[in-house]
Every structure is written in C-alpha cells, then in structure tokens.
Motif scaffolding. Structure first.
Motif, PDB file in Angstrom:
ATOM      1  N   GLY A  94       0.823  -1.212   0.000  1.00  0.00           N
ATOM      2  CA  GLY A  94       0.000   0.000   0.000  1.00  0.00           C
ATOM      3  C   GLY A  94       0.846   1.247   0.000  1.00  0.00           C
ATOM      4  O   GLY A  94       2.053   1.204   0.281  1.00  0.00           O
ATOM      5  N   HIS A  95       0.191   2.360  -0.339  1.00  0.00           N
ATOM      6  CA  HIS A  95       0.887   3.635  -0.395  1.00  0.00           C
ATOM      7  C   HIS A  95       1.360   4.060   0.988  1.00  0.00           C
ATOM      8  O   HIS A  95       0.681   3.804   1.994  1.00  0.00           O
ATOM      9  CB  HIS A  95      -0.040   4.711  -0.978  1.00  0.00           C
ATOM     10  N   PHE A  96       2.498   4.740   1.024  1.00  0.00           N
ATOM     11  CA  PHE A  96       3.097   5.196   2.284  1.00  0.00           C
ATOM     12  C   PHE A  96       2.064   5.901   3.169  1.00  0.00           C
ATOM     13  O   PHE A  96       1.951   5.616   4.358  1.00  0.00           O
ATOM     14  CB  PHE A  96       4.268   6.141   1.970  1.00  0.00           C
ATOM     15  N   PRO A 147       7.048   2.066  -5.642  1.00  0.00           N
ATOM     16  CA  PRO A 147       5.846   2.489  -4.923  1.00  0.00           C
ATOM     17  C   PRO A 147       5.228   1.287  -4.217  1.00  0.00           C
ATOM     18  O   PRO A 147       5.505   0.142  -4.572  1.00  0.00           O
ATOM     19  CB  PRO A 147       4.929   2.999  -6.035  1.00  0.00           C
ATOM     20  N   ASN A 148       4.420   1.522  -3.217  1.00  0.00           N
ATOM     21  CA  ASN A 148       3.766   0.482  -2.399  1.00  0.00           C
ATOM     22  C   ASN A 148       4.743  -0.271  -1.485  1.00  0.00           C
ATOM     23  O   ASN A 148       4.364  -1.241  -0.841  1.00  0.00           O
ATOM     24  CB  ASN A 148       3.003  -0.530  -3.266  1.00  0.00           C
ATOM     25  N   ALA A 149       5.989   0.172  -1.480  1.00  0.00           N
ATOM     26  CA  ALA A 149       6.969  -0.454  -0.581  1.00  0.00           C
ATOM     27  C   ALA A 149       8.007   0.606  -0.202  1.00  0.00           C
ATOM     28  O   ALA A 149       9.201   0.325  -0.159  1.00  0.00           O
ATOM     29  CB  ALA A 149       7.627  -1.628  -1.288  1.00  0.00           C
ATOM     30  N   MET A 253       6.805  -2.859 -13.753  1.00  0.00           N
ATOM     31  CA  MET A 253       6.255  -4.223 -13.838  1.00  0.00           C
ATOM     32  C   MET A 253       6.153  -4.863 -12.456  1.00  0.00           C
ATOM     33  O   MET A 253       5.181  -5.527 -12.133  1.00  0.00           O
ATOM     34  CB  MET A 253       7.135  -5.094 -14.739  1.00  0.00           C
ATOM     35  N   LEU A 254       7.185  -4.642 -11.628  1.00  0.00           N
ATOM     36  CA  LEU A 254       7.202  -5.295 -10.312  1.00  0.00           C
ATOM     37  C   LEU A 254       6.218  -4.642  -9.345  1.00  0.00           C
ATOM     38  O   LEU A 254       5.720  -5.290  -8.432  1.00  0.00           O
ATOM     39  CB  LEU A 254       8.612  -5.271  -9.721  1.00  0.00           C
ATOM     40  N   ALA A 255       5.944  -3.343  -9.548  1.00  0.00           N
ATOM     41  CA  ALA A 255       5.137  -2.620  -8.551  1.00  0.00           C
ATOM     42  C   ALA A 255       3.728  -2.321  -9.040  1.00  0.00           C
ATOM     43  O   ALA A 255       2.950  -1.696  -8.334  1.00  0.00           O
ATOM     44  CB  ALA A 255       5.846  -1.320  -8.173  1.00  0.00           C
TER      45      ALA A 255
END
Ligand SMILES: NC(=O)c1ccc[n+]([C@@H]2O[C@H](COP(=O)([O-])OP(=O)(O)OC[C@H]3O[C@@H](n4cnc5c(N)ncnc54)[C@H](OP(=O)(O)O)[C@@H]3O)[C@@H](O)[C@H]2O)c1
Length: 260
Positions: A94-96, A147-149, A253-255
């Motif tokens: 999820g977003h920070f 993003p998301n991490a 691609m990964l996120a």
C-alpha cells in the motif's frame, strides 16, 4: 575444535531458519532470535540432534527497544561470536500515506535500529579476536525504489550503504561484512495478512529461489569476502536490467499490482 557461535535474528522461518541449519551443519553453536519461541525451540532441537551443536533460544520482538537493548547486552558479552546474521524483517503493501505510521516506525526499528545496534555490539569482540562475519539481509528492492513499498525499499537501501561503508572501514581487521540482497524467495514473507491478496503465481516461477540456495550463495560470498551478494543468476540479470535504460519499466512491472 574451538567454539564458534552464530546469532541469527528472524530464525523462526524462511531465510533465517535456513541460515541456522547451514551454520549448525558447519559446527556453529546457535543463538536463535525471533518472536515465535516454539518455532525457535523446534529448530534448535532439530539442529542439536542433527549436528550436536549447542543452542540457545531468545524470544524477542525487535520492534521493541527494550528487547533490542537486552540483546545488545547479550551480544556484547559473547566470547565466541563469529557470525551475526541480521535477518529479521517484514514487508507492507500500500501507499506510504495509507499504511499506519506505527508499521513504518516498527520497520525502521527492526530493519535499521536493531541491525545498527547489534552490529555495534558485536564489533568490539570480533575486531579484538580478528575474526567474524556479519550478514545484513537486505533485498533486491533496495535498488528498485518501488511504490507500495516505500519504507521497505528505503530501509533495505540503508542496509546496503551501511554494509558497504562498514566493510571498507573493517578492511584488514579479519571481520567481514556482507549485505545479502535476495529476490523472490520461498519463505513465509508473503504469508502475512498484508499480502493476503498476493499470489506467488503472479511472479514467474523462474524468479523464485529456495531459502537454502540463497543462504548457500551468501555463505560462499562471505568466505570470498564479497560485500554485496545478489543470489541467483536471474536476480543478477534483473539488476543489470535495472541499471539499463529499461530500469523504470522493470520497476513498473514489479510494482504495478497493489495488494492492499
Ligand atoms: N522472501 C522474500 O522474497 C525476500 C526477498 C528479499 C528479502 N527478504 C528479506 O529476508 C529476510 C527474512 O525474511 P523471509 O523471507 O525469510 O521471511 P519470513 O519467513 O517471514 O521470516 C521473517 C523472520 O523475521 C522475523 N521477524 C519479523 N518481525 C520481527 C520482529 N518484530 N521481531 C523479531 N523478529 C521478527 C520473523 O519471526 P517472528 O514472526 O517469529 O518474530 C521471521 O523469523 C527479511 O529481512 C526480508 O525482508 C525476503
């Protein structure tokens, strides 16, 4: 044979448990750290029976400063610590801004503060004995700024820079530092509630590695005094791709999937 001890954090599953099995097979006495005491005790018994090593289990929550402080005292007083593996860790999705701040702060404590304090506590004895290895478990995510991490990638990058700079300071002391940067590894990492919607099949099977293979590459790299260890040929190729003009595409691609 002289006694030698390995202290491994996050040993109750995954990569940490694989480090414990490998270290025991190489004759290290074990100190196993994580929150799930029963898991640690079962692993300790397995290693004692299989390899005749001494084992100690320390249940600790590394997000809690008081638990970290107790371990610091323990580490500083160990007369034969030869291997410290700062491996405990976890992810969020999820977003920070949407993730509870306490989770970010816990991550900082587990990935950064505990590693810094344990390394500091271990070094005095290791340098005096002119012998020791410290493995800090980071991730390929360190190099990906996904993003998301956000806090995950940032704390894992801290581990890379910390280890690389420290290794330079320790050159010639007999103490070796490694930052281990695994890619997708079969462990319990993605089994937490945060990753409930994550499917391992979302990631190509060829990109997953067994934890034991990750640890074997790490131990070989430690012996060869290689500071940055990226286990797996495909992961090393991914990192070459990341450094190329196609890097942003790889991160996308990964996120691109969000699992919250
Ligand atoms: N699996 C992957 O794809 C992958 C990829 C790159 C990097 N990594 C890194 O590899 C390391 C090990 O993870 P893993 O993949 O082996 O996952 P895992 O099977 O979930 O193991 C994580 C370990 O960390 C411990 N831990 C988590 N939070 C803790 C806390 N607050 N206090 C003490 N111990 C804590 C867990 O023990 P308890 O729950 O019993 O406390 C467990 O032993 C992590 O640093 C992770 O970031 C994993």
């Amino acid at each position: 044979m002289a006694q030698k001890t390995a202290l491994i954090t996050g040993a109750s599953s995954g990569i940490g448990a694989a480090f414990a099995r490998t270290a025991a097979a190489r004759g290290y006495d074990l100190i196993l750290v994580a929150r799930r005491q029963e898991r640690l005790e079962a692993l300790a018994e397995e290693c004692r029976k299989a390899h005749g090593v001494d084992t100690e289990v320390l249940a600790a929550d590394l997000a809690k400063p008081e638990d970290v402080a107790q371990l610091v005292k323990k580490i500083a007083g160990l007369p034969s610590l030869e291997l410290l593996v700062n491996n405990a860790g976890f992810g969020t999705t999820g977003h920070f801004a949407d993730v509870d701040l306490d989770k970010h702060l816990d991550m900082l404590q587990v990935h950064v503060t505990a590693t810094m304090r344990f390394t500091h506590a271990a070094l005095e004895g290791m340098i005096a004995r002119r012998k020791g290895g410290i493995v800090n478990v980071s991730s390929l995510s360190a190099f990906l700024a996904m993003p998301n991490a956000v806090t995950y990638c940032a704390t894992k990058m801290w581990l890379v820079t910390f280890s690389q700079a420290l290794a330079k300071e320790l050159a010639g002391t007999g103490v070796h530092v490694q930052v281990l940067c695994p890619g997708f590894t079969y462990t319990e990492f993605h089994d937490t509630p945060e990753f409930a919607k994550f499917k391992r099949t979302d990631v190509s099977t060829g990109l997953w590695m067994p934890a034991a293979d990750v640890v074997n590459e790490s131990m070989a790299a430690l012996e060869a005094d290689r500071v940055v260890c990226i286990p797996g040929r495909k992961n090393r190729l991914l990192m070459a791709l990341n450094r190329s003009p196609l890097g942003p595409l790889l991160v996308w691609m990964l996120a691109r999937k969000r699992y919250e």
